[in-house]
Design a protein around this motif. Structure first.
Motif, PDB file in Angstrom:
ATOM      1  N   ASN A  92       0.840  -1.187   0.000  1.00  0.00           N
ATOM      2  CA  ASN A  92       0.000   0.000   0.000  1.00  0.00           C
ATOM      3  C   ASN A  92       0.883   1.247   0.000  1.00  0.00           C
ATOM      4  N   LEU A  93       0.268   2.390  -0.280  1.00  0.00           N
ATOM      5  CA  LEU A  93       0.998   3.653  -0.273  1.00  0.00           C
ATOM      6  C   LEU A  93       0.587   4.482   0.932  1.00  0.00           C
ATOM      7  N   TYR A  94       1.581   5.081   1.593  1.00  0.00           N
ATOM      8  CA  TYR A  94       1.327   6.048   2.662  1.00  0.00           C
ATOM      9  C   TYR A  94       1.577   7.442   2.106  1.00  0.00           C
ATOM     10  N   VAL A  95       0.616   8.340   2.301  1.00  0.00           N
ATOM     11  CA  VAL A  95       0.712   9.705   1.791  1.00  0.00           C
ATOM     12  C   VAL A  95       0.520  10.676   2.948  1.00  0.00           C
ATOM     13  N   ARG A  96       1.487  11.585   3.114  1.00  0.00           N
ATOM     14  CA  ARG A  96       1.374  12.656   4.110  1.00  0.00           C
ATOM     15  C   ARG A  96       1.408  13.994   3.369  1.00  0.00           C
ATOM     16  N   VAL A  97       0.364  14.823   3.590  1.00  0.00           N
ATOM     17  CA  VAL A  97       0.258  16.110   2.913  1.00  0.00           C
ATOM     18  C   VAL A  97       0.049  17.201   3.962  1.00  0.00           C
ATOM     19  N   ASP A  98       0.861  18.250   3.918  1.00  0.00           N
ATOM     20  CA  ASP A  98       0.691  19.389   4.820  1.00  0.00           C
ATOM     21  C   ASP A  98      -0.345  20.344   4.236  1.00  0.00           C
ATOM     22  N   LEU A  99      -1.432  20.563   4.996  1.00  0.00           N
ATOM     23  CA  LEU A  99      -2.490  21.492   4.599  1.00  0.00           C
ATOM     24  C   LEU A  99      -2.815  22.387   5.790  1.00  0.00           C
ATOM     25  N   PRO A 100      -1.851  23.216   6.231  1.00  0.00           N
ATOM     26  CA  PRO A 100      -2.065  24.012   7.447  1.00  0.00           C
ATOM     27  C   PRO A 100      -3.244  24.962   7.329  1.00  0.00           C
ATOM     28  N   GLY A 101      -3.994  25.045   8.415  1.00  0.00           N
ATOM     29  CA  GLY A 101      -5.161  25.917   8.466  1.00  0.00           C
ATOM     30  C   GLY A 101      -6.468  25.223   8.170  1.00  0.00           C
ATOM     31  N   VAL A 102      -6.424  24.008   7.638  1.00  0.00           N
ATOM     32  CA  VAL A 102      -7.645  23.292   7.273  1.00  0.00           C
ATOM     33  C   VAL A 102      -8.202  22.568   8.500  1.00  0.00           C
ATOM     34  N   PRO A 103      -9.444  22.812   8.871  1.00  0.00           N
ATOM     35  CA  PRO A 103     -10.052  22.089   9.995  1.00  0.00           C
ATOM     36  C   PRO A 103     -10.054  20.584   9.761  1.00  0.00           C
ATOM     37  N   ASP A 104     -10.114  19.842  10.849  1.00  0.00           N
ATOM     38  CA  ASP A 104     -10.014  18.383  10.768  1.00  0.00           C
ATOM     39  C   ASP A 104     -11.140  17.752   9.952  1.00  0.00           C
ATOM     40  N   ASP A 105     -12.280  18.436   9.861  1.00  0.00           N
ATOM     41  CA  ASP A 105     -13.430  17.860   9.137  1.00  0.00           C
ATOM     42  C   ASP A 105     -13.686  18.548   7.800  1.00  0.00           C
ATOM     43  N   ALA A 106     -12.704  19.310   7.294  1.00  0.00           N
ATOM     44  CA  ALA A 106     -12.951  20.122   6.100  1.00  0.00           C
ATOM     45  C   ALA A 106     -12.231  19.618   4.863  1.00  0.00           C
ATOM     46  N   ILE A 107     -11.701  18.411   4.907  1.00  0.00           N
ATOM     47  CA  ILE A 107     -11.010  17.883   3.738  1.00  0.00           C
ATOM     48  C   ILE A 107     -11.898  16.869   3.023  1.00  0.00           C
ATOM     49  N   ARG A 108     -11.841  16.854   1.713  1.00  0.00           N
ATOM     50  CA  ARG A 108     -12.583  15.907   0.895  1.00  0.00           C
ATOM     51  C   ARG A 108     -11.610  15.253  -0.082  1.00  0.00           C
ATOM     52  N   TYR A 109     -11.934  14.054  -0.528  1.00  0.00           N
ATOM     53  CA  TYR A 109     -11.079  13.383  -1.487  1.00  0.00           C
ATOM     54  C   TYR A 109     -11.925  12.427  -2.324  1.00  0.00           C
ATOM     55  N   ARG A 110     -11.388  12.041  -3.478  1.00  0.00           N
ATOM     56  CA  ARG A 110     -12.055  11.060  -4.340  1.00  0.00           C
ATOM     57  C   ARG A 110     -10.987  10.381  -5.192  1.00  0.00           C
TER      58      ARG A 110
ATOM     59  N   SER B 189      -9.958  21.043  -0.160  1.00  0.00           N
ATOM     60  CA  SER B 189     -10.461  21.526   1.127  1.00  0.00           C
ATOM     61  C   SER B 189     -11.423  22.678   0.910  1.00  0.00           C
ATOM     62  N   GLY B 190     -12.188  22.960   1.955  1.00  0.00           N
ATOM     63  CA  GLY B 190     -12.922  24.210   2.014  1.00  0.00           C
ATOM     64  C   GLY B 190     -11.968  25.309   2.434  1.00  0.00           C
ATOM     65  N   GLU B 191     -12.485  26.481   2.716  1.00  0.00           N
ATOM     66  CA  GLU B 191     -11.629  27.594   3.106  1.00  0.00           C
ATOM     67  C   GLU B 191     -11.045  27.378   4.501  1.00  0.00           C
ATOM     68  N   GLU B 192      -9.828  27.858   4.655  1.00  0.00           N
ATOM     69  CA  GLU B 192      -9.200  27.912   5.961  1.00  0.00           C
ATOM     70  C   GLU B 192     -10.073  28.744   6.906  1.00  0.00           C
ATOM     71  N   THR B 193     -10.068  28.404   8.194  1.00  0.00           N
ATOM     72  CA  THR B 193     -10.873  29.137   9.165  1.00  0.00           C
ATOM     73  C   THR B 193     -10.377  30.578   9.293  1.00  0.00           C
ATOM     74  N   LEU B 194     -11.276  31.539   9.114  1.00  0.00           N
ATOM     75  CA  LEU B 194     -10.941  32.959   9.239  1.00  0.00           C
ATOM     76  C   LEU B 194     -11.076  33.381  10.692  1.00  0.00           C
ATOM     77  N   ARG B 195      -9.989  33.953  11.235  1.00  0.00           N
ATOM     78  CA  ARG B 195      -9.995  34.384  12.629  1.00  0.00           C
ATOM     79  C   ARG B 195      -9.640  35.848  12.706  1.00  0.00           C
ATOM     80  N   ALA B 196      -9.790  36.433  13.892  1.00  0.00           N
ATOM     81  CA  ALA B 196      -9.517  37.853  14.087  1.00  0.00           C
ATOM     82  C   ALA B 196      -8.101  38.187  13.632  1.00  0.00           C
ATOM     83  N   GLY B 197      -7.972  39.245  12.848  1.00  0.00           N
ATOM     84  CA  GLY B 197      -6.672  39.665  12.361  1.00  0.00           C
ATOM     85  C   GLY B 197      -6.271  39.069  11.033  1.00  0.00           C
ATOM     86  N   ASP B 198      -6.980  38.033  10.571  1.00  0.00           N
ATOM     87  CA  ASP B 198      -6.667  37.433   9.272  1.00  0.00           C
ATOM     88  C   ASP B 198      -7.148  38.341   8.142  1.00  0.00           C
TER      89      ASP B 198
END
Length: 266
Positions: free
Chosen positions: A42-60, A72-81
């Motif tokens: 099998n293949l192991y894949v690690r991808v860095d997607l900083p800012g993406v919430p744990d439930d906001a990724i999709r794949y097919r 992914s959906g949009e990164e979470t917008l916080r104060a100062g962003d």
């Protein structure tokens, strides 16, 4: 509370980057993506997607079963962003051959890192072991060009899977209320994994992702500093400011607020 970080593992090489995908990384696996073949093929894949919430990724799995498309959906917008900095990601990983098919995907998103196990089967050319996968150049960040008289660092790479928003690992801004905000990508790191060490001249941070997953090569350690000229009011010592920070989804976010004005009449 974060436990002690063992800095003895970090080789000291003045003037060099450990990983050109993140100027703050000093130890551990390099690259925005890592792919390796497991013992069961099998293949192991690690991808860095900083800012993406744990439930906001999709794949097919694509129509010809040769690769996995993730987005992914949009990164979470916080104060100062800044709105223009908010990121969305999209990319692919998978097979670099025509002799196998992907039959299943197990995926988990945590602290800004997507990890996938791709199951595959041989559909032709069964006698030859297949080691081809896409992209073929993953995990090679951190190389250097060697000149005649000095070592010239390769510039920090833009994130190749960002389709909207900033592509760099660091951003800063000053808001209308006089506060300074900056964000640092530390994929795989949670708030419990970070030491914050401000002094009169700079804001220092040290972080290590304590949770090392089964197929990860090792932990990753990040060390960095933001100069006071970037994050505090002119003429006011950094430690006189109110400093608040938090880490979520693999991003350290810091707010530096100036001290209140003294309006007492003299």
């Amino acid at each position: 509370m974060a436990s002690v970080i063992d800095l003895s593992r970090i080789p000291y090489i003045p003037g060099r980057l450990h990983a050109t995908n993140n100027q703050f990384q000093r130890y551990g696996p390099k690259g925005f993506m890592e792919i390796k073949v497991l013992h069961n093929d099998n293949l192991y894949v690690r991808v860095d997607l900083p800012g993406v919430p744990d439930d906001a990724i999709r794949y097919r799995v694509d129509a010809v079963r040769q690769k996995v498309v993730f987005f992914s959906g949009e990164e979470t917008l916080r104060a100062g962003d800044k709105v223009d900095d908010v990121r969305e990601y999209s990319g692919t990983a998978g097979l670099g051959c025509d002799c196998c098919e992907i039959t299943g995907v197990e995926a988990k998103m945590k602290d800004g890192v997507l990890r996938m196990i791709l199951s595959r089967v041989k559909v032709k050319d069964h006698d030859n072991k297949c080691t081809h996968f896409l992209p073929p150049n993953t995990g090679k960040s951190g190389r250097y060009d060697i000149g005649d008289s000095a070592i010239d660092m390769i510039e920090v790479e833009d994130h190749p899977f960002v389709v909207k928003g900033r592509k760099g690992t660091f951003t800063s801004a000053r808001t209308s209320d006089g506060c300074y905000h900056f964000s640092v990508d530390l994929p795989g790191v949670s708030s419990d994994d970070i030491f914050v060490l401000p002094n009169e001249n700079e804001f220092k941070f040290i972080a290590e992702n304590k949770i090392v997953y089964e197929h990860d090569e090792s932990c990753r350690i990040f060390i960095g500093a933001v100069n006071k000229r970037t994050c505090c009011s002119h003429g006011i010592p950094l430690l006189d400011h109110n400093i608040a920070w938090d880490a979520e989804f693999g991003v350290l976010k810091v707010r530096v607020s100036p001290p209140p004005l003294n309006n007492n009449d003299q």
